[in-house]
Each structure stands twice: as C-alpha cells, then as structure tokens.
Design a protein around this motif. Structure first.
Motif, PDB file in Angstrom:
ATOM      1  N   ASN A  15     -73.521  85.895  25.757  1.00 11.40           N
ATOM      2  CA  ASN A  15     -74.678  85.198  25.200  1.00 11.40           C
ATOM      3  C   ASN A  15     -75.939  86.045  25.343  1.00 11.40           C
ATOM      4  N   ASN A  16     -76.070  86.730  26.464  1.00 12.59           N
ATOM      5  CA  ASN A  16     -77.198  87.624  26.691  1.00 12.59           C
ATOM      6  C   ASN A  16     -77.242  88.725  25.628  1.00 12.59           C
ATOM      7  N   ALA A  17     -76.108  89.341  25.374  1.00 15.52           N
ATOM      8  CA  ALA A  17     -76.059  90.413  24.371  1.00 15.52           C
ATOM      9  C   ALA A  17     -76.409  89.882  22.991  1.00 15.52           C
ATOM     10  N   TRP A  18     -75.904  88.709  22.674  1.00 15.46           N
ATOM     11  CA  TRP A  18     -76.179  88.098  21.377  1.00 15.46           C
ATOM     12  C   TRP A  18     -77.669  87.784  21.238  1.00 15.46           C
ATOM     13  N   ALA A  19     -78.267  87.190  22.267  1.00 14.88           N
ATOM     14  CA  ALA A  19     -79.689  86.857  22.221  1.00 14.88           C
ATOM     15  C   ALA A  19     -80.542  88.126  22.098  1.00 14.88           C
ATOM     16  N   ASN A  20     -80.169  89.169  22.834  1.00 14.98           N
ATOM     17  CA  ASN A  20     -80.903  90.433  22.712  1.00 14.98           C
ATOM     18  C   ASN A  20     -80.792  90.988  21.300  1.00 14.98           C
ATOM     19  N   GLN A  21     -79.591  90.946  20.734  1.00 11.65           N
ATOM     20  CA  GLN A  21     -79.376  91.442  19.367  1.00 11.65           C
ATOM     21  C   GLN A  21     -80.243  90.668  18.377  1.00 11.65           C
ATOM     22  N   ARG A  22     -80.270  89.350  18.508  1.00 10.38           N
ATOM     23  CA  ARG A  22     -81.060  88.513  17.588  1.00 10.38           C
ATOM     24  C   ARG A  22     -82.553  88.808  17.730  1.00 10.38           C
ATOM     25  N   LEU A  23     -83.034  88.881  18.968  1.00 11.65           N
ATOM     26  CA  LEU A  23     -84.462  89.110  19.196  1.00 11.65           C
ATOM     27  C   LEU A  23     -84.875  90.502  18.723  1.00 11.65           C
ATOM     28  N   LEU A  24     -84.102  91.505  19.088  1.00 12.60           N
ATOM     29  CA  LEU A  24     -84.460  92.871  18.705  1.00 12.60           C
ATOM     30  C   LEU A  24     -84.300  93.110  17.209  1.00 12.60           C
ATOM     31  N   THR A  25     -83.346  92.453  16.582  1.00  8.05           N
ATOM     32  CA  THR A  25     -83.217  92.559  15.131  1.00  8.05           C
ATOM     33  C   THR A  25     -84.451  91.967  14.456  1.00  8.05           C
ATOM     34  N   ALA A  26     -84.944  90.843  14.958  1.00  3.08           N
ATOM     35  CA  ALA A  26     -86.182  90.268  14.415  1.00  3.08           C
ATOM     36  C   ALA A  26     -87.346  91.243  14.598  1.00  3.08           C
ATOM     37  N   CYS A  27     -87.382  91.911  15.742  1.00  9.25           N
ATOM     38  CA  CYS A  27     -88.475  92.853  16.019  1.00  9.25           C
ATOM     39  C   CYS A  27     -88.473  94.057  15.081  1.00  9.25           C
ATOM     40  N   LEU A  28     -87.333  94.348  14.470  1.00 14.14           N
ATOM     41  CA  LEU A  28     -87.283  95.449  13.505  1.00 14.14           C
ATOM     42  C   LEU A  28     -88.248  95.216  12.344  1.00 14.14           C
ATOM     43  N   ALA A  29     -88.571  93.952  12.061  1.00 13.02           N
ATOM     44  CA  ALA A  29     -89.476  93.621  10.962  1.00 13.02           C
ATOM     45  C   ALA A  29     -90.952  93.710  11.358  1.00 13.02           C
ATOM     46  N   LEU A  30     -91.237  93.956  12.626  1.00 11.12           N
ATOM     47  CA  LEU A  30     -92.628  94.080  13.068  1.00 11.12           C
ATOM     48  C   LEU A  30     -93.249  95.380  12.577  1.00 11.12           C
ATOM     49  N   SER A  31     -94.535  95.335  12.314  1.00 12.17           N
ATOM     50  CA  SER A  31     -95.259  96.579  12.060  1.00 12.17           C
ATOM     51  C   SER A  31     -95.393  97.301  13.400  1.00 12.17           C
ATOM     52  N   PRO A  32     -95.557  98.614  13.375  1.00 10.26           N
ATOM     53  CA  PRO A  32     -95.770  99.325  14.645  1.00 10.26           C
ATOM     54  C   PRO A  32     -96.972  98.773  15.417  1.00 10.26           C
ATOM     55  N   GLU A  33     -97.994  98.337  14.676  1.00  8.30           N
ATOM     56  CA  GLU A  33     -99.186  97.787  15.326  1.00  8.30           C
ATOM     57  C   GLU A  33     -98.879  96.472  16.037  1.00  8.30           C
ATOM     58  N   ASP A  34     -98.105  95.593  15.390  1.00  7.91           N
ATOM     59  CA  ASP A  34     -97.744  94.322  16.017  1.00  7.91           C
ATOM     60  C   ASP A  34     -96.836  94.527  17.219  1.00  7.91           C
ATOM     61  N   PHE A  35     -95.995  95.552  17.173  1.00  5.31           N
ATOM     62  CA  PHE A  35     -95.066  95.820  18.264  1.00  5.31           C
ATOM     63  C   PHE A  35     -95.800  96.195  19.552  1.00  5.31           C
ATOM     64  N   ASP A  94     -75.891  96.234  27.313  1.00  2.00           N
ATOM     65  CA  ASP A  94     -75.257  94.915  27.206  1.00  2.00           C
ATOM     66  C   ASP A  94     -73.736  95.047  27.175  1.00  2.00           C
ATOM     67  N   ARG A  95     -73.220  96.071  26.494  1.00  2.00           N
ATOM     68  CA  ARG A  95     -71.760  96.303  26.490  1.00  2.00           C
ATOM     69  C   ARG A  95     -71.271  96.636  27.900  1.00  2.00           C
ATOM     70  N   ARG A  96     -72.057  97.392  28.630  1.00  5.02           N
ATOM     71  CA  ARG A  96     -71.687  97.715  30.015  1.00  5.02           C
ATOM     72  C   ARG A  96     -71.662  96.461  30.879  1.00  5.02           C
ATOM     73  N   LEU A  97     -72.642  95.579  30.685  1.00  2.00           N
ATOM     74  CA  LEU A  97     -72.688  94.341  31.467  1.00  2.00           C
ATOM     75  C   LEU A  97     -71.491  93.455  31.138  1.00  2.00           C
ATOM     76  N   ILE A  98     -71.134  93.380  29.874  1.00  4.18           N
ATOM     77  CA  ILE A  98     -69.937  92.616  29.496  1.00  4.18           C
ATOM     78  C   ILE A  98     -68.714  93.194  30.196  1.00  4.18           C
ATOM     79  N   ALA A  99     -68.590  94.511  30.201  1.00  5.12           N
ATOM     80  CA  ALA A  99     -67.441  95.148  30.868  1.00  5.12           C
ATOM     81  C   ALA A  99     -67.424  94.821  32.363  1.00  5.12           C
ATOM     82  N   VAL A 100     -68.578  94.798  32.992  1.00  2.07           N
ATOM     83  CA  VAL A 100     -68.663  94.437  34.415  1.00  2.07           C
ATOM     84  C   VAL A 100     -68.133  93.024  34.619  1.00  2.07           C
TER      85      VAL A 100
END
Length: 183
Positions: A15-35, A94-100
């Motif tokens: 769930n952590n990896a999925w949430a990170n993927q969703r949040l960071l994918t949304a951030c791809l749409a940010l302007s560099p200034e907003d980031f 996140d893949r490493r944490l899943i493996a752990v």
C-alpha cells in the motif's frame, strides 16, 4: 491454516508503494516552480518533503536489510531535484521494502546506525515506525499538493468497487495484483 503474522506488514509495504506511486505521478504534472515553492509544512516545499520521505526510507530499509548506511543517508538533503527522479528512486526503495516484508522475521533484532550509537530494535517495531513516518509526511505532501493546480490523488487503500479497474490497472503497472498482496 494459521494466520501469517507478516501479512499486515506486507500489505502495508504494498500500500505504501502504491500511495507513493500515485502521489509522485500526480507531482509529475507540477510546474518546476510549484514543486519547489515555499509551503506550510514540516519541510518547506513539496520537493523537500518528498526527498525527506525517500532519505528516511533509504536509512531504515538499509538497516532492515542488514546494512550500515546510517547517517550517510542524509549526505544530500534533496538528492532528487525533479518529480521524475523522485518517482524512480522512491519506486526502487519501495521494492526493497516489499522484499524485506516478504521475507520478514518480525522478531529479528535490527541494528540501526545512529552515528553515535547503534540502536537495536525488533523488526516489527521498526516497520511500524517506518510506515507511520511515511504516512505522516506523505499526508503533508498531499496537503501541499492541494495548494497547487494539480488535484491530489486518493491515497487511502479503500476504493469503491466501481474503481476496481483503475486499481487493477495501477497494480498491473507496478507488477502486482491484489492476490499478490492478500494471498
């Protein structure tokens, strides 16, 4: 069959990896200034907050794997300058944490290099701490995102059945299915 005590930790890692993927994918749409814009939060920007999550993940996942990275994890406070770089680096840890969590011995004592001392704690306690940390700061980044033109994504693990195809597609892109998580 007896319940698997590692299952909740595994589910949280996925769930952590999925949430990170969703949040960071949304951030791809940010302007560099907003980031990088100054925002209210524990850290002063979306970039700083997301980099903090990444660094702490590197620190704890390394310890959980038996490594000795320790405080060297903080050598660069913002190692990723763009959402794309963060997405790639976060997905890797996140893949490493899943493996752990897939191979977890929850009672194993993990040594955490705190520079001036070695902290010894049970794996289950460190995992719970790490998941709490991620949720805490990811929530701050999510709130910061709401102050931009980019709509923050849903991050809860609860989704109506009508959204199952969306979830299945996102899981497939990550290389999983719900059966992977809940087996």
């Amino acid at each position: 069959m007896a319940p698997d005590p590692t299952q909740p930790f595994r589910a949280m890692a996925y769930n952590n990896a999925w949430a990170n993927q969703r949040l960071l994918t949304a951030c791809l749409a940010l302007s560099p200034e907003d980031f990088v814009a100054p925002r209210t939060g524990f850290f002063p920007s979306i970039r700083a907050t997301l980099n903090h999550i990444l660094i702490v993940d590197w620190f704890y996942v390394d310890a959980l794997e038996g490594g000795t990275l320790g405080p060297a994890a903080w050598a660069d406070r913002e190692p990723c300058g763009t959402p794309a770089a963060l997405l790639e680096a976060q997905a890797a840890v996140d893949r490493r944490l899943i493996a752990v969590t897939e191979a977890a011995d929850l009672s194993r004592i993990v040594e955490v290099n705190r520079f001036t001392r070695i902290q010894r704690d049970r794996m289950d306690r460190l995992l719970l701490h790490l998941f709490q940390h991620q949720i805490h700061h990811r929530g701050q980044a999510h709130a910061m995102l709401s102050g931009t033109p980019v709509k923050p994504p849903q991050l809860d693990e609860f989704f109506p059945e009508a959204e199952a195809p969306l979830r299945a597609g996102e899981f497939a892109a990550l290389g999983w299915a719900e059966e992977t998580i809940w087996r």
